[in-house]
Design a protein around this motif. Structure first.
Motif: not given
Length: 211
Positions: A122-129
């Motif tokens: 939740q802190k560092a990833l995009s929705e695609d990731e």
């Protein structure tokens, strides 16, 4: 001496890893540390952090014939005061790693795979990731995402970088070692492409990039 790895990469960068197995006194005796830096280290209350800083110095002594003066920019990124070589540094409780290049900018990060990386989602990833995560490999994937984004952050020497929105790592399948492709989106919209490499050893993950 605990020089774990030293290798010259195909792009002429030098990658080196030090395994911290010495006592504080042993590390102090392995290099000539400037008095102002030694005083700064002495104020660190955590023994592990003191040893990490001393191990950085021990590793630098292995990489350079002459005495080096290590400084830090306002954003915390390291640089060598008495030479033009570009440097990036990373450390954990057990290892210190450094990457050097005479001309190209560099970035490096190391993490212990024994830690829980669940907060990275939740802190560092995009929705695609997030969509690319696989439940049975999730912690390792999150570790690779985090290390890659940290290495890019160090490479661009940025301030207040939004890891989820500004750093996009292309889909990958985790292996013992491999390559990654990523994009850094500057605040003005300019997109910069990066190629990274990573290796896994002794329950640690090391990611780096040059250029």
């Amino acid at each position: 001496m605990a020089l774990y790895l030293k290798k010259e990469l195909e792009n002429d960068a030098v990658l080196a890893v030090w395994q911290i197995v010495e006592t504080e006194d042993e590390l102090k005796n392995m290099s000539s540390i400037p008095s102002d830096e030694m005083e700064e280290i002495s104020y660190i209350n955590n023994e592990s952090l003191r040893k990490q800083r001393l191990a950085v110095r021990a590793l630098l002594a292995q990489l350079f014939d002459e005495k080096v003066y290590l400084g830090h920019h306002d954003n915390g990124m390291p640089y060598l005061e008495n030479m033009s070589t570009n440097i990036s540094i990373t450390h954990t409780d057990n290892y210190v790693a450094i990457i050097l290049h005479e001309k190209e900018e560099v970035g490096i990060d190391i993490e212990s795979l024994n830690r829980d990386f669940s907060a990275v989602e939740q802190k560092a990833l995009s929705e695609d990731e997030i969509d690319d995560l696989e439940e049975d490999k999730k912690n390792l994937q999150l570790a690779i995402y985090w290390c890659a984004k940290e290495a890019i952050f160090k490479r661009v020497s940025g301030y207040k970088v939004n890891f989820a929105e500004q750093i996009e790592v292309e889909r990958f399948r985790p292996k013992g070692e491999g390559e990654l492709e990523a994009t850094f989106i500057h605040k003005d919209g300019y997109e910069e492409e990066f190629e990274l490499e990573y290796i896994i050893f002794d329950s640690h993950l090391l990611v780096w990039l040059v250029g």
